[in-house]
Design an enzyme around this catalytic site. Structure first.
Site, PDB file in Angstrom:
ATOM      1  N   SER A  78      -0.630  -2.860   1.800  1.00 45.98           N
ATOM      2  CA  SER A  78      -0.553  -4.225   2.383  1.00 45.98           C
ATOM      3  C   SER A  78      -0.800  -5.720   2.332  1.00 45.98           C
ATOM      4  O   SER A  78      -0.473  -6.435   2.624  1.00 45.98           O
ATOM      5  CB  SER A  78      -1.704  -4.093   3.624  1.00 45.98           C
ATOM      6  OG  SER A  78      -1.358  -3.014   4.668  1.00 45.98           O
ATOM      7  N   LYS A  81       2.086  -7.852   2.115  1.00 43.29           N
ATOM      8  CA  LYS A  81       2.763  -8.414   3.056  1.00 43.29           C
ATOM      9  C   LYS A  81       2.598  -9.979   3.144  1.00 43.29           C
ATOM     10  O   LYS A  81       4.008 -10.702   3.368  1.00 43.29           O
ATOM     11  CB  LYS A  81       1.836  -8.181   4.235  1.00 43.29           C
ATOM     12  CG  LYS A  81       1.959  -6.787   4.908  1.00 43.29           C
ATOM     13  CD  LYS A  81       0.766  -6.267   5.871  1.00 43.29           C
ATOM     14  CE  LYS A  81       1.128  -5.078   6.379  1.00 43.29           C
ATOM     15  NZ  LYS A  81       0.009  -4.421   7.366  1.00 43.29           N
ATOM     16  N   TYR A 203      10.708  -1.547   3.360  1.00 44.04           N
ATOM     17  CA  TYR A 203       9.129  -1.524   3.807  1.00 44.04           C
ATOM     18  C   TYR A 203       8.349  -0.537   2.925  1.00 44.04           C
ATOM     19  O   TYR A 203       7.332  -1.150   2.331  1.00 44.04           O
ATOM     20  CB  TYR A 203       9.070  -1.426   4.978  1.00 44.04           C
ATOM     21  CG  TYR A 203       7.458  -1.695   5.580  1.00 44.04           C
ATOM     22  CD1 TYR A 203       7.014  -2.853   5.231  1.00 44.04           C
ATOM     23  CD2 TYR A 203       6.850  -0.600   5.928  1.00 44.04           C
ATOM     24  CE1 TYR A 203       5.696  -3.074   5.472  1.00 44.04           C
ATOM     25  CE2 TYR A 203       5.495  -0.801   6.513  1.00 44.04           C
ATOM     26  CZ  TYR A 203       4.915  -1.982   6.000  1.00 44.04           C
ATOM     27  OH  TYR A 203       3.392  -2.324   6.665  1.00 44.04           O
ATOM     28  N   TYR A 255      -7.235  -8.815   9.529  1.00 43.57           N
ATOM     29  CA  TYR A 255      -7.314  -8.330  10.997  1.00 43.57           C
ATOM     30  C   TYR A 255      -8.277  -8.837  11.850  1.00 43.57           C
ATOM     31  O   TYR A 255      -8.734 -10.361  11.601  1.00 43.57           O
ATOM     32  CB  TYR A 255      -7.424  -6.838  10.823  1.00 43.57           C
ATOM     33  CG  TYR A 255      -6.361  -6.046   9.850  1.00 43.57           C
ATOM     34  CD1 TYR A 255      -5.132  -6.547   9.940  1.00 43.57           C
ATOM     35  CD2 TYR A 255      -6.804  -5.438   8.842  1.00 43.57           C
ATOM     36  CE1 TYR A 255      -3.882  -5.919   9.028  1.00 43.57           C
ATOM     37  CE2 TYR A 255      -5.910  -4.761   7.925  1.00 43.57           C
ATOM     38  CZ  TYR A 255      -4.375  -5.229   8.225  1.00 43.57           C
ATOM     39  OH  TYR A 255      -3.586  -4.683   7.053  1.00 43.57           O
ATOM     40  N   VAL A 273      -4.592  -0.473   1.496  1.00 44.26           N
ATOM     41  CA  VAL A 273      -5.369   0.683   1.586  1.00 44.26           C
ATOM     42  C   VAL A 273      -5.450   1.446   0.262  1.00 44.26           C
ATOM     43  O   VAL A 273      -5.880   2.417  -0.160  1.00 44.26           O
ATOM     44  CB  VAL A 273      -4.925   1.726   2.844  1.00 44.26           C
ATOM     45  CG1 VAL A 273      -5.071   1.481   4.007  1.00 44.26           C
ATOM     46  CG2 VAL A 273      -3.394   1.910   2.444  1.00 44.26           C
TER      47      VAL A 273
END
Lengths: 621, 621
Positions: A78, A81, A203, A255, A273
């Site tokens: 991630s 992103k 992705y 988040y 992760v």
């Protein structure tokens, strides 16, 4: 004060940078921690070594401080992103991307399928739905092109070619049905232009890019540096995109922990992760921590610990106010205080001590933003009405906002009743500045000069033109007009004339050579000469230029030393050469002539000492 | 480029600042808008004039640019929330406040009664529940004390005494049952220490404080300036609290519009139903807009329009990266390039041209943070081993982080094998710096000097001590030892001696007075003298100090001008006075003596010209 970074014998010997020493301590402090668990949704991630632990800090000028497993490859996950969101912005523009991806934090989990009620957009590009929408916005004629651009962009960020971990990619693809569901849902609400399977494949590859801790720190530092890689100097992403990427990292990067994170740690951040976390302190540093043991939110446990520790120890908080805008004016002076390096005849120097007040030099530094430009404009407006020539030295400018520059130049245009000439120097290294100057157009009002000394000399010449009889370079200067011979009677001049040799030089001839013994004083009768010193790197630096009526070469005679500089003819030159031997003999033969010359030399040196002392004081203010 | 801020005849004549001209245009653009509605939950707010419209910008050095109804009073309402949260932090410390009020954005409305599930805290201090909890944390022995502290704090922020609008307060209190419900709920979950009625009364008064648009801009600029009022210079709130206040303003200040706001406008902000909105651009500006017509979210319609326009036009975005950390080193040089202003005998000057390399001067500027200190430390570590004395000039430092300073001084301690002495100059204006230096303790290693010239002179003296026979000030210097008389034969010295007058001075005696005719050259035989110039403001500036063996007053003789400076005895002084008349007569009587003296003067001046030229070049780099 903590005990960290106490003096240690080892550190002193090795001359280790104290920031590295500090990182070593922090690393040691958490090295034994086994809190958290490895990601296990695909087998590849669960095979990571729980001992892996690296910390890297990259500065915006490309220094890297690191400790631990910072060369260990892992998948970016991630952390990719924000960088792909940046590509989406750059490829498609702000409005198009805003129409497809929101920027509000969502209380939901990172893999939520929910969309914003009113707009049907994913809440933000940091959750999977928004990230997949970002990936779908990478431009390219076909999959291969898009994939190649993706790899190229990440390669540009890290400063070396990157590749993907094929087995992680295969696993992600095999287990990625929830993400596929998101993809089809996006397609359903028309937020995806390409086929979902293609976007998802891209992705999954994006998440499988292999990086190490050092790479992530460099990527973070690239954002901290406004999109310019501190390693390669290449612009990887435009500054307006960086602004937006950092915005969503700050509100959504962690988040539903984002508010707390900005409050406590104070850096726009992103975790993955794979065990990586990056943090960006804009204008200061990029930081990355790598440790694959994750907490229940999926964030690296030691990552969070180290970020908290670093932020607290050094007050590395975004909102730690930086007041550098206040020091945008490094120095402001007028040319009567610090004139050009050109050595002028006494009559001109005297005029310049008054006329010089009309030339004002601003040395600017740091970043040109509205707040800093406002300070400069306010200062210029407070100048006395006699300030007619402005020289703006951009040499020490580090960055500039286009709107602030436009504002600045517009201001000059509106003040043409007072200001006759605005000369910008050292603009060449600043493409933004060059573009703005071009948009306003060079004229007899806006000018550009290479350096500030040139610009001052140019303005001085303009001012002197209106005040004194211009002396052409090709007219023989008569002896009584020489500064050095002021006060000699006509019979003394005639006596002297018999001692002088008339010498002719062509363009580029070396009249005096640095390092040679001093054999004569020279009186410049026709043309111009330039004085140069040899630099250790083999180059030459021009010190000054002399005009007819002036002497040169007298300092080495006075100091009884070798030549400290070279003198080269600029075009055709005629000099009266006054041999050292003849000069010395005057003591016996015509002492009155020698006294006059010596007193003239001393007077001129004394005036220069006074002027240079003033300049040093002005420049040290 | 927009057409805004085009040159206008009016602007040129009035010399109006272009930022003000720009604000006038923006104001005119939105002045006729009647979008939105007045707040109507209490009658007082619905009686506002919908035409009211003001824009104020305050810089962090206290300049205010404003247009429209910026002096119109209105009630502060929710704009008070971040400032009272700041009081709560300062009064109770971070941990205590964090235990009572969260910092996560909430998707709920501003007057929601819901609390965070796990902790029972209000989500954040920008919604009513969190704001009431903040008000409950204001310290004081009783209600009166708390209320008085509240008013005092807001008075400190705006720079004048504030009061409340009694009728708004009465109405708020009469209609405030929902807020009372929130208060009792907070008390129920033990997040309120005092009686809810008392806290609510204080809260209603807080919302009713009367401010105008200018006040709000100054309050915003105080946050932008790290808590120090740019108007009064008073520290209204500690910097660590400002950091936290700005954090919650950035994530929660505009309720569920906060993500979009930071993304688009990029300033931590807060609005109130009175019609005010503030925005903070840390380190740059504070902005306030006042217009009581509100949108359905309760934000001023024109407020949002103006903020969007300003932010877009000038790129006023928080994440517009500032790179000023890179220019923390204004200048670095060694004392062989720029020595102290002390004029030394030729023998000492010659020594210093070599020894001066051991003294390195750093002029620092801007803010001292980890990132900027890292650059300085790296630079110091790269100095050659011969660098033994470090002078750190803090004159141009604008702010500093305590941890960064600790880190810096710790570094010096750890490098004592190379560095013999670290001298800090211009520390007095920086309390943080003084505190750090005190914590490390002054010693023969860490020293403090008033200014950099003092420090350089001090280091030069230390270096010279080890190299030359110390000459005590009370020992009569023999004539042949004078620089000016170098090369004279003993019979010439005896001849000269008969022409000189021995003069005795007491401490403070003026040996030469600025503006007087030059009547003699002085040879300093015993003691020290200082040379001063009179400044236009009536003060004096010390230019230099002379030691025995040196001459003074010779420049006015050479230039045939009046005295350009005064010379004052430092303690008891003995000089040989060499009258101008006697000096002139030498031309006839003993020309060889005069030649020697004149050549010595010229040589010394020539050396100084060379040295000063070098200094100017070094300082302009």
């Amino acid at each position: 004060m903590t005990n960290s970074n106490d003096c240690k014998e080892g550190n002193i010997r090795a001359r280790i940078h104290p920031l590295l020493a500090y990182l070593q301590e922090v690393h040691a402090k958490y090295a034994d921690s086994r809190d958290g668990a490895l990601a296990d949704y695909i087998p590849e991630l669960s095979r990571a070594d729980p001992n892996w632990f690296g910390i890297s800090i990259a500065t915006i000028d490309g220094q890297i401080y690191q400790v631990g497993d910072t060369a260990q490859d892992f998948t970016i996950q991630s952390v990719s992103k924000p960088f792909v969101y940046g590509m989406a912005l750059q490829d498609n523009g702000l409005a198009y991307v805003n129409d497809r991806i929101g920027v509000e934090p969502s209380g939901d989990a990172f893999n939520s399928i929910s969309l914003q009620k009113d707009s049907g957009r994913p809440f933000n590009p940091m959750i999977n739905a928004g990230a997949i929408a970002s990936t779908g916005l990478i431009l390219g004629d076909n999959f291969e092109q898009k994939y190649s651009r993706l790899l190229q962009t990440f390669s540009d960020y890290v400063g070396r070619p990157v590749s993907i971990d094929e087995s992680v990619y295969q696993s992600e693809s095999e287990t990625g049905d929830r993400n596929r569901a998101i993809g089809y849902m996006l397609r359903n609400v028309k937020k995806l232009d390409s086929a979902p399977e293609e976007v998802l494949d891209l992705y999954f590859r994006q998440c499988s890019i292999l990086v190490n801790c050092r790479d992530l720190a460099v990527m973070a530092a690239t954002l901290a540096n406004g999109g310019v890689s501190p390693i390669t100097g290449k612009t990887v992403i435009d500054e307006w995109c960086v602004t937006r990427v950092l915005s969503v990292m700050s509100t959504c990067g962690m988040y539903d922990y984002s508010g707390e994170w900005i409050f406590r740690v104070g850096m726009p951040s992103k975790s993955g992760v794979g065990g990586g976390i990056i943090g960006v302190l804009p204008g200061h540093l990029g930081i990355a921590v790598f440790s694959p043991l994750l907490d229940e939110r999926g964030n690296s446990v030691r990552g969070i610990q180290v970020f908290s520790e670093l932020s607290e120890h050094f007050d590395l908080h975004l909102f730690n106010v930086n007041r550098s805008t206040k020091s945008v004016i490094r120095s402001r002076y007028s040319a009567d205080k610090v004139g050009s390096k050109r050595v002028r005849p006494e009559s001109e120097m005297k005029l310049m001590s008054e006329l010089g007040k009309r030339i004002t030099i601003y040395e600017l530094q740091g970043d040109l933003t509205l707040a800093s430009i406002e300070i400069v404009i306010r200062d210029i407006m407070a100048l006395p009405d006699t300030s007619e020539y402005l020289i703006i030295d951009f040499k020490r400018i580090l960055g500039s906002d286009r709107p602030a520059l436009d504002f600045f130049f517009k201001f000059f245009e509106c003040n043409f009743d007072q200001i006759k000439d605005v000369i910008c120097t050292h603009v060449i290294d600043h493409p933004e500045l060059v573009a703005v100057i071009e948009s306003f157009g060079l004229s007899s009002f806006f000018r550009v000069k290479t350096d500030t000394d040139d610009a001052i000399e140019f303005c001085e010449d303009l001012l002197l033109q209106n005040q004194i009889q211009p002396r052409t370079n090709y007219e023989l200067t008569e002896l009584p007009d020489f500064d050095l011979l002021r006060g000699l009677h006509s019979e003394e001049v005639n006596t002297l004339l018999r001692l002088l040799n008339k010498r002719y030089y062509e363009d580029g001839d070396a009249i005096i050579k640095q390092g040679q013994p001093a054999e004569a004083i020279y009186l410049l009768a026709v043309g111009q000469v330039s004085i140069y010193i040899d630099l250790p790197n083999g180059q030459k630096r021009r010190l000054t230029t002399c005009s007819p009526g002036m002497a040169f070469g007298e300092m080495a005679i006075i100091e009884r030393s070798n030549r400290s500089a070279s003198v080269i003819a600029n075009g055709k030159v005629v000099c009266y050469q006054f041999p050292l031997e003849a000069y010395e003999k005057l003591t016996q033969t015509y002492p009155s002539i020698k006294f006059t010359i010596l007193e003239n030399i001393a007077r001129r040196l004394s005036v220069r000492v006074r002027k240079l002392t003033d300049e040093v004081r002005t420049l040290s203010q």
